[in-house]
Motif scaffolding. Structure first.
Motif, short mmCIF file in Angstrom:
data_model
loop_
_atom_site.label_atom_id
_atom_site.label_comp_id
_atom_site.label_asym_id
_atom_site.label_seq_id
_atom_site.Cartn_x
_atom_site.Cartn_y
_atom_site.Cartn_z
N GLN A 1 0.90 -1.14 0.00
CA GLN A 1 0.00 0.00 0.00
C GLN A 1 0.93 1.19 0.00
O GLN A 1 1.48 1.44 1.06
N THR A 2 1.44 2.01 -0.61
CA THR A 2 1.32 2.22 -2.05
C THR A 2 1.63 0.92 -2.81
O THR A 2 2.59 0.28 -2.49
N PHE A 3 0.83 0.57 -3.81
CA PHE A 3 1.12 -0.62 -4.59
C PHE A 3 2.44 -0.42 -5.33
O PHE A 3 2.68 0.61 -5.93
N VAL A 4 3.28 -1.44 -5.27
CA VAL A 4 4.59 -1.35 -5.91
C VAL A 4 4.68 -2.38 -7.02
O VAL A 4 4.31 -3.55 -6.84
N LEU A 5 5.15 -1.94 -8.17
CA LEU A 5 5.37 -2.81 -9.31
C LEU A 5 6.87 -2.94 -9.52
O LEU A 5 7.61 -1.97 -9.38
N ALA A 6 7.33 -4.13 -9.85
CA ALA A 6 8.75 -4.33 -10.16
C ALA A 6 8.90 -4.69 -11.62
O ALA A 6 8.12 -5.49 -12.16
N THR A 7 9.89 -4.09 -12.27
CA THR A 7 10.18 -4.40 -13.66
C THR A 7 11.67 -4.73 -13.79
O THR A 7 12.48 -4.24 -13.01
N ALA A 8 11.99 -5.56 -14.77
CA ALA A 8 13.39 -5.96 -14.99
C ALA A 8 13.70 -5.93 -16.47
O ALA A 8 12.80 -5.95 -17.31
N SER A 9 15.00 -5.86 -16.77
CA SER A 9 15.42 -5.80 -18.16
C SER A 9 16.83 -6.34 -18.30
O SER A 9 17.46 -6.75 -17.33
N VAL A 10 17.34 -6.30 -19.54
CA VAL A 10 18.70 -6.76 -19.79
C VAL A 10 19.73 -5.75 -19.30
O VAL A 10 20.93 -5.99 -19.40
N ASP A 11 19.29 -4.61 -18.77
CA ASP A 11 20.24 -3.59 -18.29
C ASP A 11 20.77 -3.88 -16.90
O ASP A 11 21.40 -3.04 -16.27
N LYS A 12 20.50 -5.09 -16.37
CA LYS A 12 21.00 -5.54 -15.06
C LYS A 12 20.36 -4.79 -13.91
O LYS A 12 20.90 -4.77 -12.81
N LYS A 13 19.21 -4.16 -14.14
CA LYS A 13 18.55 -3.39 -13.10
C LYS A 13 17.14 -3.92 -12.85
O LYS A 13 16.50 -4.44 -13.76
N VAL A 14 16.69 -3.77 -11.63
CA VAL A 14 15.30 -4.02 -11.27
C VAL A 14 14.75 -2.71 -10.75
O VAL A 14 15.33 -2.10 -9.84
N LYS A 15 13.65 -2.24 -11.32
CA LYS A 15 13.07 -0.97 -10.90
C LYS A 15 11.78 -1.18 -10.13
O LYS A 15 10.98 -2.07 -10.46
N LEU A 16 11.60 -0.34 -9.12
CA LEU A 16 10.38 -0.36 -8.33
C LEU A 16 9.56 0.87 -8.66
O LEU A 16 10.09 2.00 -8.68
N TRP A 17 8.27 0.67 -8.92
CA TRP A 17 7.39 1.76 -9.34
C TRP A 17 6.20 1.85 -8.40
O TRP A 17 5.64 0.84 -8.00
N ALA A 18 5.79 3.08 -8.12
CA ALA A 18 4.56 3.31 -7.37
C ALA A 18 3.38 3.30 -8.33
O ALA A 18 3.52 3.67 -9.50
N ALA A 19 2.23 2.86 -7.85
CA ALA A 19 1.03 2.89 -8.70
C ALA A 19 0.48 4.30 -8.76
O ALA A 19 0.48 5.01 -7.75
N PRO A 20 0.01 4.73 -9.91
CA PRO A 20 -0.56 6.08 -10.01
C PRO A 20 -1.94 6.15 -9.37
O PRO A 20 -2.56 5.12 -9.10
N SER A 21 -2.40 7.36 -9.17
CA SER A 21 -3.75 7.55 -8.66
C SER A 21 -4.76 7.21 -9.73
O SER A 21 -4.54 7.45 -10.93
N LEU A 22 -5.91 6.68 -9.34
CA LEU A 22 -6.96 6.38 -10.31
C LEU A 22 -7.54 7.65 -10.91
O LEU A 22 -8.26 7.59 -11.91
N HIS A 23 -7.23 8.79 -10.32
CA HIS A 23 -7.74 10.06 -10.82
C HIS A 23 -6.75 10.74 -11.74
O HIS A 23 -6.92 11.90 -12.11
N SER A 24 -5.64 10.02 -12.10
CA SER A 24 -4.65 10.59 -13.01
C SER A 24 -5.27 10.79 -14.38
O SER A 24 -6.20 10.09 -14.78
N THR A 25 -4.75 11.73 -15.09
CA THR A 25 -5.27 12.01 -16.43
C THR A 25 -4.21 11.78 -17.47
O THR A 25 -3.04 11.74 -17.17
#
Length: 423
Positions: free
Chosen positions: A399-423
């Motif tokens: 809670q904040t929801f966190v998303l993890a993404t990975a790639s060939v760049d040897k990094k793992v990134k953590l992202w916060a979820a946006p607000s449902l009211h985003s435009t």
């Protein structure tokens, strides 16, 4: 006097001068090089331990990722970019959150599985557990078993894919408080080799079986690049059953959160769904095919279940996203229904619609994260509208929801979820 003699003497004299100048320059240069070796610049020493510092993580996990300046630059990249987990020695091919969202396991081509403790996703450093796979294998996928201290890893070798389940040994009781705080080392609890003959593993997913008479144990599904999907008991490694898509080659497969259904995408427009039928004692009785999702006009690239296990969201190369209601009386031949259809809101420079290659749903089922290459988008599940977009998320999901993404760049990134009211 012979005129040739003065010319010869002059040539010898000039040659001697040139040789003297050459050797003088040479010895001056050598002297400066010797001095520079004897008195190295003080700035060179601190740089030496930078790369080998990873070896410290085997004994101490307190400060494995202190990259404050790098993290600050990454945070400026996008407002939802929380953090970057560095230190992986190669491309990261597998990610999985624990059921409580506090641990993240990564499978890296450097032969190591890392389990990070994410008590604070914006922290400057993270404690993590390092699991070295047997020599010759490369981890390609990982999922948690019954708890955050047990992980199942798919490893690739020249002879086929293997599965390993790593669990922590219980720490021996001791009066030493320092030893009690030390993380116990994981060890292999069970293993299977050539699990899909010589085919590679595409996806590995686990879910706690809580539906019907299931006993709550974790069921793990391994999806091969062929047509086979196998079910495993997370704790014991017992083979529980299998399914065959019989459709060219698989793209991916996943299990519903309650452990009741398996759904697979296989380079076709249709999605096949199987039910895991449990006996009264909690064991798996059979895995029959129970329904098929028909409606897309081109290959389904990815799919995911909603948290209540009653709906499936699919993305297709036909440029659409569909939400399906699978809570139907399929035993009476009632077909699953399409609840919503949205166009994929991502286009190239010529205006052509792009397709999503990965989908992930927030734990509350309201926000869908989707990727195309290095582009990451968040969509509102109810309306299909774009909440936010991160282009080049890689230059190369609590809670904040966190998303993890990975790639060939040897990094793992953590992202916060946006607000449902985003435009």
């Amino acid at each position: 006097m012979d005129p040739v003699i003065p010319i010869a003497l002059l040539s010898i004299l000039l040659g001697a001068v040139i040789a003297l100048l050459f050797f003088k320059t040479y010895f001056i240069k050598r002297k400066s090089e010797i001095n520079s070796i004897a008195k190295p610049e003080p700035q060179s020493d601190p740089k030496k331990p930078t790369k080998p510092a990873q070896s410290v993580t085997k004994k101490s996990h307190a400060k494995p990722h202190s990259h404050a300046s790098d993290k600050d630059q990454n945070k400026r990249h996008h407002s939802l970019d929380l953090n970057t987990l560095k230190g992986h020695g190669d491309s990261v091919s597998g990610l999985c959150f624990s059921s409580d969202g506090r641990s993240l396991a990564t499978a890296c081509a450097d032969g190591v599985v890392r389990v990070f403790k994410l008590d604070d996703a914006s922290s400057k450093s993270f404690k993590f557990l390092r699991i070295n796979l047997p020599a010759g294998g490369h981890p390609v996928a990982v999922t948690f078993s019954d708890d955050a201290s047990s992980v199942v890893v798919a490893s690739e070798t020249h002879f086929g894919a293997s599965l390993y389940m790593y669990g922590e040994e219980k720490a021996k009781p001791t009066n030493d408080s320092k030893q009690q705080s030390k993380l116990p080392l994981p060890e292999i609890k069970w293993e299977h080799h050539k699990i899909h003959d010589k085919s590679a593993v595409l996806t590995l997913v686990g879910a706690a079986a809580t539906y019907g008479s299931a006993d709550g144990s974790t069921v793990v599904a391994s999806c091969s690049e062929g047509t086979e999907i196998k079910l495993w008991h997370g704790k014991t490694g017992k083979v529980l059953g299998s399914a065959d898509t019989n459709q060219l080659k698989n793209t991916m497969a996943t299990i519903s959160p309650n452990g009741r259904f398996i759904a697979a995408a296989a380079f076709t427009a249709d999605v096949k769904v199987w039910e895991i039928v449990y006996s009264k004692d909690g064991s798996v009785k059979e895995v029959p095919k129970v329904m098929q999702l028909k409606g897309h006009k081109s290959a389904v690239t990815w799919l995911c279940f909603t948290p209540n296990s009653e709906q499936i969201i699919t993305a297709s190369k036909d440029g659409s996203i569909r939400t399906w209601n699978i809570n139907v009386r399929y035993h009476l031949d009632e077909d699953p229904k399409t609840v919503k259809v949205f166009p994929i809101p991502l286009h190239d420079s010529n205006g052509a619609t792009l397709h999503y290659d990965r989908l992930s749903l927030s734990p509350d089922g309201k926000i869908l994260a989707a990727t195309h290459g290095s582009t990451l988008q968040w969509l509102c599940v109810e309306t299909g509208k774009v909440l936010d977009t991160a282009d080049k998320a890689h230059d190369g999901t609590g809670q904040t929801f966190v998303l993890a993404t990975a790639s060939v760049d040897k990094k793992v990134k953590l992202w916060a979820a946006p607000s449902l009211h985003s435009t």
